[in-house]
Design an enzyme around this catalytic site. Structure first.
Site, mmCIF file in Angstrom:
data_model
loop_
_atom_site.group_PDB
_atom_site.id
_atom_site.type_symbol
_atom_site.label_atom_id
_atom_site.label_comp_id
_atom_site.label_asym_id
_atom_site.label_seq_id
_atom_site.Cartn_x
_atom_site.Cartn_y
_atom_site.Cartn_z
ATOM 1 N N ASP A 102 0.866 -1.186 0.000
ATOM 2 C CA ASP A 102 0.000 0.000 0.000
ATOM 3 C C ASP A 102 0.899 1.232 0.000
ATOM 4 O O ASP A 102 1.795 1.369 0.831
ATOM 5 C CB ASP A 102 -0.900 -0.008 1.245
ATOM 6 C CG ASP A 102 -1.943 1.101 1.208
ATOM 7 O OD1 ASP A 102 -3.143 0.784 1.160
ATOM 8 O OD2 ASP A 102 -1.559 2.295 1.228
ATOM 9 N N ASP A 128 -3.948 2.464 -5.048
ATOM 10 C CA ASP A 128 -2.605 2.455 -4.437
ATOM 11 C C ASP A 128 -2.245 1.162 -3.728
ATOM 12 O O ASP A 128 -1.308 1.138 -2.940
ATOM 13 C CB ASP A 128 -2.433 3.667 -3.499
ATOM 14 C CG ASP A 128 -2.922 3.404 -2.089
ATOM 15 O OD1 ASP A 128 -3.906 2.657 -1.934
ATOM 16 O OD2 ASP A 128 -2.321 3.955 -1.155
ATOM 17 N N GLU A 129 -2.979 0.074 -3.997
ATOM 18 C CA GLU A 129 -2.580 -1.153 -3.319
ATOM 19 C C GLU A 129 -2.807 -2.395 -4.159
ATOM 20 O O GLU A 129 -3.682 -2.441 -5.006
ATOM 21 C CB GLU A 129 -3.250 -1.287 -1.957
ATOM 22 C CG GLU A 129 -4.746 -1.241 -1.968
ATOM 23 C CD GLU A 129 -5.291 -0.919 -0.587
ATOM 24 O OE1 GLU A 129 -5.288 -1.803 0.271
ATOM 25 O OE2 GLU A 129 -5.733 0.227 -0.386
#
Ligand code: TTP
Ligand code: MG
Ligand code: MG
Length: 365
Positions: free
Chosen positions: A9, A113-114
């Site tokens: 993340d 974002d992960e």
């Protein structure tokens, strides 16, 4: 073999990108806002950097409230499209660390974002090697994108996801199989990934507060309250059990073949025959199921064991070996013109699969 899954993340992602783009922002509180456009600061906070978090600013709160908490903070509007291009490059880096599978499912992006990265085969189930890989990932993202990330390492997606938020920013948290209970059981049930406020509320009414309480609760009682699937899931999750595989984001099935070259090389003469064999194998798999394809992906694994993929989307679904091979060759030429490291393994994969209509491919006419 012991499964090893990473969850990566990015740290304060949108605000970190803004910081990178404007070095003058370093050290200041940076708040990225989704502005509603009605009046100045009339939207919600998308995210903020860790300086701003020290003032109590958080995602989701009104921007006007954030301004009250820190009048000196810098407020910037979200630039989602720009962040997406950065995200795409980060995801390519992450994907290159994943185990190689013929059907392409050792990687799963779950938000901007992960992502999950399965590294069971790469590490042979060794969590120390997994830690080293996590550091390599952090270094590469920092070097190439000037951004930091945090990594959770676990025996499955559930544990990896929960581990990545333990140490932030730039943390690596390892939860090996023998540490599952130490890690999970002291936590409140609301911390279990997949439990929302409603479930947490119902569990609390049943006297189940900690994950340990859930793990020790009679499964039949959970099933009678939450139904069979959910009840069993709760019981297993509390024990850290999660067998769910990683799935590529588009969710579509892919068919592929991978093989190792007889020697590490960058020579097209040596690579071509293998590429042809892989294409033939893929076509025969498609034939046996009556499928056509629209996306062609070639993957290469170089002598440093790094994997790279490139894809092409065709205008129409087809099932011609000539088109598959031609497209694969084009992609391979691109790899060869870019790569200085010799190739070790190759893969050919097709996606966007569809049942064939009662006719031949467009190119057979
Ligand atoms: P997160 O990963 O939840 O948050 P983050 O990366 O900003 O911070 P952290 O270091 O704690 O991981 O979300 C990723 C991005 O998604 C975030 O940068 C902005 C966006 N986002 C929103 O727009 N609204 C929200 O409520 C949240 C939580 C995130
Ligand atoms: Mg993040
Ligand atoms: Mg996130």
């Amino acid at each position: 073999m012991q499964r090893v899954v990473l969850h990566v993340d990015m740290d304060y992602f949108f605000a970190a990108i803004e910081e990178r783009e404007s070095p003058g922002l370093r050290g200041k509180a940076v708040v990225v806002c989704m502005l509603s456009g009605r009046s100045e600061l009339s939207g919600a906070v998308s995210t903020c950097n860790y300086v701003a978090r020290e003032f109590g600013i958080r995602s989701g709160m009104p921007c006007s409230g954030a301004k009250k908490l820190n009048p000196d903070a810098v407020f910037l509007p979200v630039r989602k499209e720009f962040y997406t291009t950065v995200s795409d490059r980060v995801m390519e880096i992450l994907r290159s660390y994943a185990d190689v599978k013929e059907d392409g499912n050792a990687f799963e992006q779950i938000s901007i974002d992960e992502a999950f990265v399965e590294i069971t085969e790469k590490t042979g189930g060794d969590f120390n090697l997994a830690f080293d890989l996590a550091m390599q990932i952090q270094n590469e993202i920092k070097e190439k994108e000037m951004l930091t990330c945090s990594v959770g390492i676990g025996p499955n997606k559930l544990i990896a996801k929960m581990a990545s938020s333990i140490k932030k920013p730039e943390g690596i948290t390892v939860v090996s199989p023998d540490k599952l209970e130490d890690f999970l059981w002291p936590l409140k049930v609301s911390k279990l990934w997949g439990i929302g406020d409603v479930t947490a509320g119902k569990l609390q009414e049943m006297g189940i507060i900690k994950i340990k309480d859930l793990a020790e609760h009679e499964v039949l009682d959970l099933v009678s309250t939450f139904g069979k699937t959910r009840g069993i899931w709760l019981k297993q999750a509390a024990a850290g059990i999660d067998d769910s595989p990683l799935k590529e984001r588009d969710g579509s099935e892919q068919i592929g073949r991978i093989a190792t070259l007889s020697e590490d090389t960058l020579d097209l003469e040596l690579i071509s025959p293998l590429l042809e064999r892989l294409a033939e194998d893929v076509i025969s798999k498609l034939d046996s199921r009556g499928l056509s394809f629209r996306v062609v992906t070639v993957m290469v694994i170089n002598s440093n064991f790094r994997m790279y993929t490139k894809s092409r989307t065709l205008n129409h679904p087809v099932y011609s070996k000539e088109i598959l091979l031609g497209t694969a060759r084009e992609i391979m030429n691109e790899f060869l013109s870019e790569s200085r490291v010799e190739l070790r393994r190759l893969g050919v994969r097709v996606g966007d699969l569809q049942k064939r209509k009662g006719q031949k491919s467009l190119f057979d006419y």
